[in-house]
Design an enzyme around this catalytic site. Structure first.
Site, PDB file in Angstrom:
ATOM      1  N   ASP A 189       0.832  -1.205   0.000  1.00  0.00           N
ATOM      2  CA  ASP A 189       0.000   0.000   0.000  1.00  0.00           C
ATOM      3  C   ASP A 189       0.866   1.255   0.000  1.00  0.00           C
ATOM      4  O   ASP A 189       0.550   2.247  -0.656  1.00  0.00           O
ATOM      5  CB  ASP A 189      -0.924  -0.002   1.215  1.00  0.00           C
ATOM      6  CG  ASP A 189      -1.871  -1.188   1.223  1.00  0.00           C
ATOM      7  OD1 ASP A 189      -2.345  -1.578   0.149  1.00  0.00           O
ATOM      8  OD2 ASP A 189      -2.117  -1.737   2.313  1.00  0.00           O
ATOM      9  N   HIS A 216      -5.362  -3.458   5.376  1.00  0.00           N
ATOM     10  CA  HIS A 216      -4.834  -3.836   4.067  1.00  0.00           C
ATOM     11  C   HIS A 216      -5.947  -4.352   3.151  1.00  0.00           C
ATOM     12  O   HIS A 216      -5.801  -5.364   2.485  1.00  0.00           O
ATOM     13  CB  HIS A 216      -3.739  -4.902   4.243  1.00  0.00           C
ATOM     14  CG  HIS A 216      -3.045  -5.285   2.975  1.00  0.00           C
ATOM     15  ND1 HIS A 216      -2.425  -4.372   2.151  1.00  0.00           N
ATOM     16  CD2 HIS A 216      -2.872  -6.501   2.385  1.00  0.00           C
ATOM     17  CE1 HIS A 216      -1.893  -4.997   1.112  1.00  0.00           C
ATOM     18  NE2 HIS A 216      -2.158  -6.284   1.219  1.00  0.00           N
TER      19      HIS A 216
END
Length: 352
Positions: A189, A216
């Site tokens: 990310d 996530h």
């Protein structure tokens, strides 16, 4: 003569077909050297023959911080091991195939990286993966608790929001729980956020640092664009579009691959970078700060991703969120609500 005989023995071991197992069950070539040519750490990749596992193992094989690389999977590990063992970097590669060889794969390991599990396919959410991957992570963590309980564990297997709580519960039951040692890998990310932001502001992505907090998956991924380095002021529209793209980046890859896979190469890159940072911390290097999904009291949730300082013990400090703007505060509330359900789902999987 003795030295010559030993060299011939080593050569003969390498010439044996890599797919054949020795008496101990591991690959014959493992007997050529017990440790790497240079000092370093012993690292195990669990799920090494998979779409993430193979490129991740390649990157770790070339790391100067890795002395011995253990590759474990339930199938196809011999071929991956033979292939990587031909690379002239110092790390020794040893292969282990099948659940009965998991104890040997984990023996004496300093860092365990877990990409094992099934990948996302078009139309699947990370929660769709839960029933399969949850069981895989539980079994692997039971092995870690028994055979290398002091190792640092990097968990990649999705859904990370749930698999990290599963790992924690397994270690608690085994009496080996150390919250400093278990880290959910959210580095992808950050890599994506850095890349997308660099495209907007027109700089090299390597100099960009965007803290990404929360979790996530989907709305739990919260890039703190107000804290980006180098400092930049985004409009409301830019903030919204960048945030959505970062949150949906995994789906973007799944759709682009049209049913043939998910984000394997970028995930392997991010995971390898994160693993190296963990190893630098273990070696005593200071000032190493990365985002990771860990046991945390930053929010009311028991697990949360934020910046952490890595060291000899694993996670040595958890950073606060810092100042948030109005958009980020609203997004944080949504992320916490979504995360709670994922965490409870992981905990209940083991408890039931």
């Amino acid at each position: 003569m003795a030295a010559s005989a030993e060299r011939i023995r080593r050569l003969a071991a390498h010439l044996n077909p890599a797919g054949h197992a020795g008496q101990e069950g591991t690959l014959l070539m493992e007997r050529t050297r017990a440790r790497g040519a240079s000092s370093g750490f012993k690292v195990a990749v669990l799920g090494a023959a998979g779409g993430i596992g193979q490129p991740l193992s390649l990157l770790l094989k070339t790391s100067p911080l890795v002395s011995t690389l253990h590759l474990f999977d339930v199938v196809n590990t011999p071929g991956v091991t033979a292939d990587l063992s031909h690379i002239n970097s110092s790390a020794v590669v040893r292969g282990f195939v099948g659940n009965d060889q998991l104890p040997a794969a984990l023996d004496g390991v300093d860092l365990v990286v877990i990409p094992a599990g099934v990948p996302r396919k078009p139309g699947m959410t990370r929660d769709d993966l839960f029933n399969i991957n949850a069981g895989i992570v539980q079994k692997l963590c039971e092995g870690i608790a028994k055979h290398c309980p002091r190792a640092v564990v990097n968990i990649i297997s999705n859904p990370v929001n749930s698999t990290v709580p599963i790992a924690a519960e397994v270690f608690k039951r085994a009496g080996t729980w150390d919250p400093r040692k278990v880290l959910g890998v959210t580095a992808l990310d950050v890599v994506r956020a850095n890349t997308f932001v660099a495209e907007v502001i027109g700089v090299n992505p390597e100099i960009v640092d965007v803290p990404v907090v929360g979790g996530h998956a989907g709305v739990t991924i919260l890039p703190l664009l107000s804290q980006v380095t180098p400092s930049f002021s985004f409009s409301k529209e830019e903030t919204e579009k960048l945030t959505v793209r970062i949150q949906d980046a995994g789906t973007e890859v799944v759709q682009a691959k049209a049913g043939t896979g998910s984000a394997t190469l970028s995930m392997a890159y991010a995971a390898a970078k994160f693993a190296e940072q963990c190893l630098r911390g273990l070696s005593g290097e200071t000032g190493i700060v990365e985002c990771a999904y860990v046991s945390s009291d930053v929010t009311e949730l028991p697990f949360f991703a934020t910046k952490v300082r890595l060291g000899r013990s694993g996670v040595e400090e958890i950073h606060p969120l810092g100042p948030l703007n109005e958009f980020e505060r609203s997004a944080l509330s949504k992320a916490i609500g979504e995360l709670k359900g994922s965490i409870d789902k992981g905990l209940n999987f083991v408890r039931k």
